[in-house]
Every structure is written in structure tokens, then in C-alpha cells.
Design a protein around this motif. Structure first.
Motif, PDB file in Angstrom:
ATOM      1  N   SER A 102       0.976 -10.252   8.990  1.00 12.19           N
ATOM      2  CA  SER A 102       1.723  -9.169   9.634  1.00 12.19           C
ATOM      3  C   SER A 102       1.698  -7.932   8.740  1.00 12.19           C
ATOM      4  CB  SER A 102       3.177  -9.585   9.897  1.00 12.19           C
ATOM      5  OG  SER A 102       3.894  -9.727   8.678  1.00 12.19           O
ATOM      6  N   VAL A 103       2.036  -6.797   9.344  1.00 10.85           N
ATOM      7  CA  VAL A 103       2.164  -5.554   8.593  1.00 10.85           C
ATOM      8  C   VAL A 103       3.475  -4.896   8.986  1.00 10.85           C
ATOM      9  CG1 VAL A 103       0.853  -4.271  10.346  1.00 10.85           C
ATOM     10  CG2 VAL A 103       1.118  -3.301   8.064  1.00 10.85           C
ATOM     11  N   VAL A 104       4.184  -4.372   7.999  1.00  7.71           N
ATOM     12  CA  VAL A 104       5.431  -3.660   8.247  1.00  7.71           C
ATOM     13  C   VAL A 104       5.313  -2.293   7.584  1.00  7.71           C
ATOM     14  CG1 VAL A 104       6.482  -4.824   6.246  1.00  7.71           C
ATOM     15  CG2 VAL A 104       7.936  -3.657   7.897  1.00  7.71           C
ATOM     16  N   PHE A 105       5.683  -1.248   8.334  1.00  7.71           N
ATOM     17  CA  PHE A 105       5.539   0.093   7.761  1.00  7.71           C
ATOM     18  C   PHE A 105       6.543   1.061   8.372  1.00  7.71           C
ATOM     19  CE2 PHE A 105       2.771  -0.086  11.418  1.00  7.71           C
ATOM     20  CZ  PHE A 105       2.807   1.170  11.983  1.00  7.71           C
ATOM     21  N   GLU A 106       6.683   2.197   7.703  1.00 10.12           N
ATOM     22  CA  GLU A 106       7.627   3.228   8.107  1.00 10.12           C
ATOM     23  C   GLU A 106       7.066   4.001   9.301  1.00 10.12           C
ATOM     24  OE1 GLU A 106       7.888   5.421   4.512  1.00 10.12           O
ATOM     25  OE2 GLU A 106       8.887   3.812   3.398  1.00 10.12           O
ATOM     26  N   VAL A 107       7.829   4.047  10.381  1.00 17.97           N
ATOM     27  CA  VAL A 107       7.382   4.701  11.610  1.00 17.97           C
ATOM     28  C   VAL A 107       7.254   6.215  11.427  1.00 17.97           C
ATOM     29  CG1 VAL A 107       7.929   5.057  14.050  1.00 17.97           C
ATOM     30  CG2 VAL A 107       8.455   2.886  12.973  1.00 17.97           C
ATOM     31  N   ASP A 108       7.942   6.761  10.412  1.00 18.34           N
ATOM     32  CA  ASP A 108       7.888   8.205  10.203  1.00 18.34           C
ATOM     33  C   ASP A 108       6.747   8.642   9.297  1.00 18.34           C
ATOM     34  OD1 ASP A 108      10.026   8.217   7.470  1.00 18.34           O
ATOM     35  OD2 ASP A 108      10.152   6.635   8.959  1.00 18.34           O
ATOM     36  N   LEU A 109       5.799   7.757   9.030  1.00 15.27           N
ATOM     37  CA  LEU A 109       4.601   8.165   8.307  1.00 15.27           C
ATOM     38  C   LEU A 109       3.782   9.119   9.172  1.00 15.27           C
ATOM     39  CD1 LEU A 109       3.473   4.744   6.786  1.00 15.27           C
ATOM     40  CD2 LEU A 109       4.322   6.732   5.508  1.00 15.27           C
ATOM     41  N   ASP A 110       2.809   9.778   8.551  1.00 18.29           N
ATOM     42  CA  ASP A 110       1.940  10.693   9.293  1.00 18.29           C
ATOM     43  C   ASP A 110       1.240   9.956  10.440  1.00 18.29           C
ATOM     44  OD1 ASP A 110       1.774  13.224   7.307  1.00 18.29           O
ATOM     45  OD2 ASP A 110       1.776  11.362   6.151  1.00 18.29           O
ATOM     46  N   LYS A 111       1.055  10.647  11.542  1.00 12.96           N
ATOM     47  CA  LYS A 111       0.456  10.029  12.720  1.00 12.96           C
ATOM     48  C   LYS A 111      -0.924   9.452  12.433  1.00 12.96           C
ATOM     49  CE  LYS A 111       2.904  12.652  16.299  1.00 12.96           C
ATOM     50  NZ  LYS A 111       2.774  13.553  17.472  1.00 12.96           N
ATOM     51  N   GLU A 112      -1.691  10.123  11.563  1.00 16.82           N
ATOM     52  CA  GLU A 112      -3.029   9.631  11.256  1.00 16.82           C
ATOM     53  C   GLU A 112      -2.975   8.281  10.549  1.00 16.82           C
ATOM     54  OE1 GLU A 112      -5.905  10.810  12.365  1.00 16.82           O
ATOM     55  OE2 GLU A 112      -4.602  12.155  13.488  1.00 16.82           O
ATOM     56  N   ILE A 113      -1.952   8.069   9.734  1.00 14.89           N
ATOM     57  CA  ILE A 113      -1.777   6.774   9.073  1.00 14.89           C
ATOM     58  C   ILE A 113      -1.420   5.711  10.105  1.00 14.89           C
ATOM     59  CG2 ILE A 113      -0.429   5.471   7.386  1.00 14.89           C
ATOM     60  CD1 ILE A 113      -0.002   8.062   5.856  1.00 14.89           C
ATOM     61  N   ILE A 114      -0.464   6.040  10.986  1.00 19.09           N
ATOM     62  CA  ILE A 114      -0.023   5.076  11.996  1.00 19.09           C
ATOM     63  C   ILE A 114      -1.176   4.675  12.910  1.00 19.09           C
ATOM     64  CG2 ILE A 114       1.519   4.710  13.957  1.00 19.09           C
ATOM     65  CD1 ILE A 114       3.507   6.576  12.638  1.00 19.09           C
ATOM     66  N   LYS A 115      -1.985   5.629  13.319  1.00 17.61           N
ATOM     67  CA  LYS A 115      -3.117   5.329  14.199  1.00 17.61           C
ATOM     68  C   LYS A 115      -4.078   4.347  13.532  1.00 17.61           C
ATOM     69  CE  LYS A 115      -3.098   9.778  16.641  1.00 17.61           C
ATOM     70  NZ  LYS A 115      -3.815  11.070  16.828  1.00 17.61           N
TER      71      LYS A 115
ATOM     72  N   LEU B 101       0.857  -1.180   0.000  1.00 16.60           N
ATOM     73  CA  LEU B 101       0.000   0.000   0.000  1.00 16.60           C
ATOM     74  C   LEU B 101       0.892   1.229   0.000  1.00 16.60           C
ATOM     75  CD1 LEU B 101      -2.612   1.550   0.189  1.00 16.60           C
ATOM     76  CD2 LEU B 101      -2.710   1.055   2.642  1.00 16.60           C
ATOM     77  N   GLY B 102       0.940   1.905  -1.137  1.00 19.89           N
ATOM     78  CA  GLY B 102       1.779   3.091  -1.282  1.00 19.89           C
ATOM     79  C   GLY B 102       1.224   3.983  -2.378  1.00 19.89           C
ATOM     80  N   ILE B 103       2.048   4.919  -2.822  1.00 20.87           N
ATOM     81  CA  ILE B 103       1.615   5.894  -3.830  1.00 20.87           C
ATOM     82  C   ILE B 103       2.690   6.015  -4.910  1.00 20.87           C
ATOM     83  CG2 ILE B 103       0.874   8.271  -4.251  1.00 20.87           C
ATOM     84  CD1 ILE B 103       0.163   8.492  -1.297  1.00 20.87           C
ATOM     85  N   VAL B 104       2.260   6.105  -6.168  1.00 20.12           N
ATOM     86  CA  VAL B 104       3.183   6.392  -7.263  1.00 20.12           C
ATOM     87  C   VAL B 104       2.677   7.602  -8.042  1.00 20.12           C
ATOM     88  CG1 VAL B 104       3.989   4.011  -7.503  1.00 20.12           C
ATOM     89  CG2 VAL B 104       2.004   4.777  -8.824  1.00 20.12           C
TER      90      VAL B 104
ATOM     91  N   MET C 186       1.988  11.389   2.034  1.00 18.26           N
ATOM     92  CA  MET C 186       1.417  10.053   2.130  1.00 18.26           C
ATOM     93  C   MET C 186      -0.002  10.042   2.709  1.00 18.26           C
ATOM     94  SD  MET C 186       3.720   8.192   0.809  1.00 18.26           S
ATOM     95  CE  MET C 186       3.114   6.551   1.222  1.00 18.26           C
ATOM     96  N   LEU C 187      -0.537  11.204   3.079  1.00 17.59           N
ATOM     97  CA  LEU C 187      -1.851  11.247   3.723  1.00 17.59           C
ATOM     98  C   LEU C 187      -2.989  10.641   2.899  1.00 17.59           C
ATOM     99  CD1 LEU C 187      -1.930  14.639   5.655  1.00 17.59           C
ATOM    100  CD2 LEU C 187      -2.229  12.338   6.602  1.00 17.59           C
ATOM    101  N   PRO C 188      -2.923  10.672   1.548  1.00 17.46           N
ATOM    102  CA  PRO C 188      -4.012  10.025   0.797  1.00 17.46           C
ATOM    103  C   PRO C 188      -4.221   8.558   1.145  1.00 17.46           C
ATOM    104  CG  PRO C 188      -2.776  11.465  -0.659  1.00 17.46           C
ATOM    105  CD  PRO C 188      -2.029  11.432   0.650  1.00 17.46           C
ATOM    106  N   ILE C 189      -3.209   7.919   1.739  1.00 21.58           N
ATOM    107  CA  ILE C 189      -3.351   6.517   2.140  1.00 21.58           C
ATOM    108  C   ILE C 189      -4.450   6.344   3.190  1.00 21.58           C
ATOM    109  CG2 ILE C 189      -2.188   4.706   3.490  1.00 21.58           C
ATOM    110  CD1 ILE C 189       0.302   5.192   1.959  1.00 21.58           C
ATOM    111  N   THR C 190      -4.701   7.388   3.984  1.00 20.58           N
ATOM    112  CA  THR C 190      -5.738   7.269   5.020  1.00 20.58           C
ATOM    113  C   THR C 190      -7.094   6.935   4.409  1.00 20.58           C
ATOM    114  OG1 THR C 190      -6.139   9.668   4.966  1.00 20.58           O
ATOM    115  CG2 THR C 190      -4.557   8.854   6.591  1.00 20.58           C
TER     116      THR C 190
END
Length: 306
Positions: free
Chosen positions: A132-145, A56-59, A112-116
Motif C-alpha cells: 500500500s501507499v499512504v500520502f498527503e493529499v495536499d501534495l502537488d498535483k503532478e506528484i499525486i498523478k 519518500l520525502g525530502i530533508v 515537494m516537486l523534486p519528488i517527481t
């Protein structure tokens, strides 16, 4: 079941000097343009172990973005939930020295906010397929939540990676909800506000065990370049895993490959030591590669039964 990878895709611009690199001078050399980004690299590396990750990402809505997407699909990465928008990818500009190490770099981070929106609409569908899920900890807080909420709902293991530690340190409270957080020695120093550059693996292992207990982080793995990696968890387990001895061509992507291997191992029931061994094998394969690409492996080579 699958591994879900969430994070950014980049276009990497890499410069390599022909002679000794002079930081303040003009250096003749070659310039390469390659697909990059921590999450994109991890998704591709996982797929190269003949697993089928969901990315799940953006291009970008450009030929460059199309090329990134097509390459991922060719590696059998599930891209059904990818977004395509204007200026959707980041750019990493880096110069390497004669040892194949990064001498300096600048990153242009994408939004990266459009991912929300995708997580709100398709989150349950995505996570119901995930072990499992693996993701970048420095993503926007709303994504992480959103990711953590979905992970808890579906009983999905959570693993954290780093793209930009200066931002990731602002998310330190989230690390208590991760099954494992993976970073390098420099990034660990930034996280715990200390300098570990001169520490031996034995010293770093003891420090890590103490720090995660104080911070209540379930487990961490810290890579130390040629000295290997150390790990510790809240159950009192800790250890040192040596690096593979190889001839270095270019270290780009080695850290991402290592993370991919650790996540693969932990996802499929391996011990921390076994998972780090898988990570070390993948990292070594990238370091010696002429194109910084993790070669194909079969799951059974690592004792993984699907």
C-alpha cells in the motif's frame, strides 16, 4: 511487502505556557524543537509497530536534515529513496494551551516537486515492493498523478492523509481513486463545505455516509477527538468507534499516529473497525507520552501476521 509513505518532513517549534494561556498576552513557558511533518510522523509510527515502511520525502542539506534522516533510519525506516536538497524541509510553529491543544500555528511548506524526478526514475522499483501507499493529499498535483498511476499499475492500495486541508480541497476529485481517506472533523467540514463542530458521532456517521455516496469516495474515516472516530464506505458500511480514555499530555502527533494505525490495519487485511482500533491505540500511546513518540509495538499485538 511494505507500506510506502510519501510526503514532507518538518521541523516543529512548539511553545507551552507555564500558566493559563493568554492569546493576546506574553506567556512564559517552554519551547521545544522536534522532528515533525505528517508523512515523516506516519513513517516513524509505522516503523514503531516493527514494520519496515519506505519513506519518500525530502530533508535539508544541513545538520538538521541529517538528524531527521538518522532518526528515521534508527527506527528502521527505509530511506533509500529520500532526497537531500537545500531548504528541503518545512517548519511548523505552534503554541499550545493548558489542555495540550493547539491554540494557533503557522506552517512554512517545503517545495515537494523534486519528488517527481524520483518517481519517474525509481517509481516502478519502489511500488513493486509495496502492499500500500499512504500520502498527503495536499501534495502537488503532478506528484499525486504519478503516485496514482503507479498504484494502479502495481495494484497498490492507496490511502490519503491531510497536512493542509485548504490545499487538499483542491484535490477532491482525486479522492474517488483512493481506497480510504482519513481526516478530522474540522477537515471534513472544509471538504464538504459545512460546519460539523457540534455534531454527535451518530449524526456525523450518517452525514459521512451520505456525503461519500454523493462524492463517490470509496471510504472515509473522520476522527472526532475525545468522541472517537466514525467511518463509512460505498458498500453501505458505517460505524462509530470510541476513543481510548487517557490523560492528555500533548495531542501533537496523535492524529498522525491514528492514521498510521488505520493504514496498518487496512493494509494487512483488518476490517475498518479493527483498523480504527489499532489507530486509536497508537494515538492514545502518543497522547500520554512525554515526548509525543509512539512506543514500540509488535505486529502480533494487533493480530498482524507478516
Amino acid at each position: 511487502m511494505s507500506i510506502v509513505v510519501i510526503g514532507s518532513a518538518f521541523m516543529d517549534v512548539k511553545g507551552f505556557p507555564y500558566d493559563d494561556y493568554i492569546p493576546t498576552g506574553r506567556n512564559a513557558g517552554r519551547v521545544e524543537y522536534v522532528h515533525g511533518g505528517v508523512a515523516r510522523n506516519v513513517a516513524e509510527d509505522i516503523a514503531n509497530v516493527e514494520l519496515r515502511p519506505i519513506y519518500l520525502g525530502i530533508v535539508d542539506d544541513t545538520p538538521l536534515g541529517t538528524a531527521v534522516l538518522e532518526k528515521l533510519k534508527n527506527h528502521k525506516v527505509n530511506c533509500d529513496y529520500m532526497l537531500t536538497i537545500p531548504d528541503g524541509m518545512g517548519t511548523w510553529l505552534a503554541v499550545f494551551d493548558n489542555n495540550g491543544d493547539v491554540a494557533g500555528s503557522i506552517s512554512k511548506r517545503p517545495n515537494m516537486l523534486p519528488i517527481t524526478g524520483m518517481l519517474d526514475q525509481k517509481g516502478d522499483e519502489i511500488f513493486s515492493q509495496a502492499e500500500s501507499v499512504v500520502f498527503e493529499v495536499d501534495l502537488d498535483k503532478e506528484i499525486i498523478k504519478r503516485v496514482l498511476k503507479l498504484s494502479e499499475k502495481h495494484g497498490t492500495k492507496v490511502y490519503g492523509l491531510v497536512s493542509n486541508m485548504n490545499i487538499a480541497v483542491q484535490r477532491r476529485d482525486f479522492l474517488q481513486r483512493f481506497d480510504c481517506f482519513i481526516c478530522n472533523q474540522l477537515e471534513a467540514g472544509q471538504l464538504f463545505v459545512d460546519d460539523y463542530s457540534e455534531k454527535t458521532p451518530e449524526e456525523m456517521c450518517d452525514i459521512l455516509a451520505d456525503k461519500i455516496e454523493r462524492a463517490n469516495i470509496p471510504s472515509m474515516v473522520v476522527t472526532m477527538g475525545g468522541q472517537g472516530a466514525v467511518y463509512a464506505d460505498l458498500n453501505g458500511n458505517k460505524g462509530i468507534c470510541p476513543a481510548k480514555k487517557v490523560i492528555v499530555k500533548d495531542t501533537t502527533g496523535a492524529g498522525d499516529a491514528f492514521c498510521s494505525g488505520v493504514v496498518i490495519g487496512l493494509t494487512y487485511g483488518k476490517s475498518m473497525t479493527e483498523a480504527i482500533e489499532i489507530g486509536s491505540t497508537l494515538a492514545a500511546s502518543v497522547i500520554v507520552s512525554s515526548d509525543n513518540v509512539c512506543p514500540r509495538f509488535l505486529p502480533e499485538e494487533f493480530g498482524i501476521e507478516l
